[in-house]
Design a protein around this motif. Structure first.
Motif, PDB file in Angstrom:
ATOM      1  N   ASN A   1       4.147   4.372   3.128  1.00  0.00           N
ATOM      2  CA  ASN A   1       4.285   3.078   2.305  1.00  0.00           C
ATOM      3  C   ASN A   1       4.306   1.816   3.134  1.00  0.00           C
ATOM      4  O   ASN A   1       5.094   1.883   4.112  1.00  0.00           O
ATOM      5  CB  ASN A   1       5.945   3.097   1.653  1.00  0.00           C
TER       6      ASN A   1
ATOM      7  N   THR B   1       6.152   8.192  -5.196  1.00  0.00           N
ATOM      8  CA  THR B   1       5.677   6.883  -4.595  1.00  0.00           C
ATOM      9  C   THR B   1       5.957   5.519  -5.279  1.00  0.00           C
ATOM     10  O   THR B   1       6.397   4.634  -4.877  1.00  0.00           O
ATOM     11  CB  THR B   1       4.443   6.905  -4.100  1.00  0.00           C
ATOM     12  N   LEU B   2       5.393   5.549  -6.740  1.00  0.00           N
ATOM     13  CA  LEU B   2       5.651   4.323  -7.400  1.00  0.00           C
ATOM     14  C   LEU B   2       6.883   3.899  -7.704  1.00  0.00           C
ATOM     15  O   LEU B   2       7.258   2.829  -7.677  1.00  0.00           O
ATOM     16  CB  LEU B   2       4.618   4.315  -8.594  1.00  0.00           C
TER      17      LEU B   2
ATOM     18  N   SER C   1       2.273  11.127  -7.593  1.00  0.00           N
ATOM     19  CA  SER C   1       2.250   9.626  -7.686  1.00  0.00           C
ATOM     20  C   SER C   1       3.552   8.955  -8.149  1.00  0.00           C
ATOM     21  O   SER C   1       3.873   7.846  -7.693  1.00  0.00           O
ATOM     22  CB  SER C   1       0.925   9.015  -8.210  1.00  0.00           C
TER      23      SER C   1
ATOM     24  N   THR D   1       0.890  -1.140   0.003  1.00  0.00           N
ATOM     25  CA  THR D   1      -0.080   0.030   0.178  1.00  0.00           C
ATOM     26  C   THR D   1       0.895   1.105  -0.101  1.00  0.00           C
ATOM     27  O   THR D   1       1.907   1.167   0.716  1.00  0.00           O
ATOM     28  CB  THR D   1      -0.905   0.122   1.272  1.00  0.00           C
ATOM     29  N   CYS D   2       0.575   2.264  -0.811  1.00  0.00           N
ATOM     30  CA  CYS D   2       1.433   3.506  -0.809  1.00  0.00           C
ATOM     31  C   CYS D   2       0.366   4.904  -1.289  1.00  0.00           C
ATOM     32  O   CYS D   2      -0.627   4.356  -1.811  1.00  0.00           O
ATOM     33  CB  CYS D   2       2.428   3.489  -1.898  1.00  0.00           C
ATOM     34  N   HIS D   3       0.633   5.649  -0.362  1.00  0.00           N
ATOM     35  CA  HIS D   3      -0.221   6.858  -0.709  1.00  0.00           C
ATOM     36  C   HIS D   3       0.586   8.016  -0.399  1.00  0.00           C
ATOM     37  O   HIS D   3       1.399   8.145   0.539  1.00  0.00           O
ATOM     38  CB  HIS D   3      -1.514   6.614   0.250  1.00  0.00           C
TER      39      HIS D   3
ATOM     40  N   ILE E   1      -0.588  -4.065  -5.544  1.00  0.00           N
ATOM     41  CA  ILE E   1      -0.287  -2.684  -4.969  1.00  0.00           C
ATOM     42  C   ILE E   1      -1.454  -1.684  -5.039  1.00  0.00           C
ATOM     43  O   ILE E   1      -2.158  -1.741  -6.071  1.00  0.00           O
ATOM     44  CB  ILE E   1       1.002  -2.050  -5.962  1.00  0.00           C
TER      45      ILE E   1
ATOM     46  N   CYS F   1      -2.326   2.021  -4.772  1.00  0.00           N
ATOM     47  CA  CYS F   1      -1.793   3.490  -4.826  1.00  0.00           C
ATOM     48  C   CYS F   1      -2.742   4.419  -4.823  1.00  0.00           C
ATOM     49  O   CYS F   1      -3.507   4.712  -5.738  1.00  0.00           O
ATOM     50  CB  CYS F   1      -0.856   3.432  -6.108  1.00  0.00           C
TER      51      CYS F   1
END
Length: 370
Positions: A285, A216-217, A213, A177-179, A259, A261
């Motif tokens: 993250n 983070t990606l 984004s 998980t990522c934001h 994932i 995002c």
């Protein structure tokens, strides 16, 4: 400890660099950092515009003043510079122009066999990204580097996280998980045209995904080594500018991992970069494996706000400090500028974000383009 003495312009050990794009990041960061760095000589500036506007930097100088400040010539066209005698003694180029110009400039620089440092995203088209990756491979065979400035990937925390996962400490990666959350007004200012206006050229869209984004990606792909296979995405667009301000994507990877995002332009007020606000970008993250997890979250304007933590059976490690996108104006520039690195991660980012925009428009799952 005193800084090293500035080397003379004739010193052959200094890296000779041309800067393409004299916008916000160039004037606020790259140019003064290059000027301070004793190992670098700026040889020229390239920008077709005589002046530009920036939301981050309200003290933007016209290129005529920049030429006087940094004592270098200004060219309006990169091809013109490459035909000049200056190009013969230039080692590398920093490309900090608008996103949709990156491919053309990058291919010209690669043809001239220059080292390349390119601002993120690498480009806004999968077709162009693959062309640039091919150019990067050709340059590598010549001992040259092609690097995209995902500065979060060059912190000690990112390098340690990658090392831990490569050692199998949390097993096989199964879910991420990522934001990122930042202020809304950046994407709702009509003057901020390069970041919010309808897409230009080959870009599939414009807004939070391309602008934020990608950070983070890039971190996730760098640390985990995951390869995206398909994307399903929903977006909410600003009623003022049309830019995507909320994005939510589910990304399926080739090993079966997923994932999630999210990009969220929901904070009030301004950002710590270019404003009086102390609030930075809020980033979270979390990587989950078959044996444990890795957690890394915080406010990128406050190093004390977070830490890298790894938990698994028989293994626990904490690395204090949260360092992500390096926006410090002091010194010689971010770690990425002083290291140069790999363009493959940047390709995965472009492929994913392009698929996010296409999925959001079609309402269906979008396969990553081969």
């Amino acid at each position: 400890m005193e800084p090293p003495a500035k080397r003379s312009r004739e010193d052959p050990q200094r890296a000779r660099v041309v800067l393409c794009g004299a916008g916000s990041w160039a004037q606020g960061w790259h140019l003064p950092q290059l000027q301070r760095d004793p190992s670098v000589e700026l040889v020229a500036i390239v920008d077709p515009a005589t002046s530009t506007w920036s939301k981050y930097n309200l003290d933007m100088k016209p290129t005529k003043e920049l030429a006087e400040m940094y004592e270098v010539p200004v060219f309006q066209d990169f091809a013109e510079f490459l035909r000049s005698s200056l190009a013969q003694r230039t080692d590398g180029v920093i490309i900090s122009s608008t996103h949709t110009t990156h491919c053309s400039l990058g291919l010209q620089a690669a043809e001239a066999k220059l080292h390349i440092f390119m601002e993120k995203p690498m480009t806004t088209s999968s077709i162009e990204a693959r062309k640039l990756l091919c150019a990067a491979k050709d340059l590598k065979s010549l001992g040259k580097v092609f690097m995209v400035n995902h500065s979060a990937n060059f912190t000690n925390q990112a390098l340690r996280a990658r090392e831990i996962l490569r050692a199998g400490k949390i097993g096989e990666v199964e879910h991420v998980t990522c934001h990122m959350i930042r202020e809304r007004e950046f994407f709702e200012d009509l003057q901020n045209q390069l970041w919010v206006c309808s897409s230009e050229g080959s870009a599939a869209g414009n807004g939070f995904a391309w602008g934020q984004s990608c950070h983070t990606l890039a971190w996730v792909y760098f640390v985990t080594g995951l390869i995206p296979q398909s994307v399903f995405c929903k977006m909410v667009y600003s009623k003022k500018t049309g830019a995507d301000i909320f994005t939510s994507a589910i990304i399926e990877c080739t090993n079966g991992a997923t994932i999630t995002c999210q990009g969220l332009a929901g904070l009030p007020g301004g950002n710590s970069v270019g404003s009086a606000s102390a609030t930075g970008k809020l980033i979270e993250n979390k990587i989950f494996g078959s044996k444990g997890c890795l957690l890394y979250s915080g406010d990128d304007a406050d190093p004390g706000s977070g830490q890298l933590e790894v938990c698994s059976d028989g293994f626990h490690e904490v690395m204090p400090g949260f360092y992500f996108e390096n926006t410090t104006k002091e010194g010689f520039g971010p770690e990425s500028l002083r290291c140069f690195g790999d363009a493959y991660v940047s390709l995965q980012v472009v492929l994913t974000i392009e698929a996010m925009y296409e999925s959001a428009k079609s309402g269906s799952v979008q396969k990553i383009r081969e």
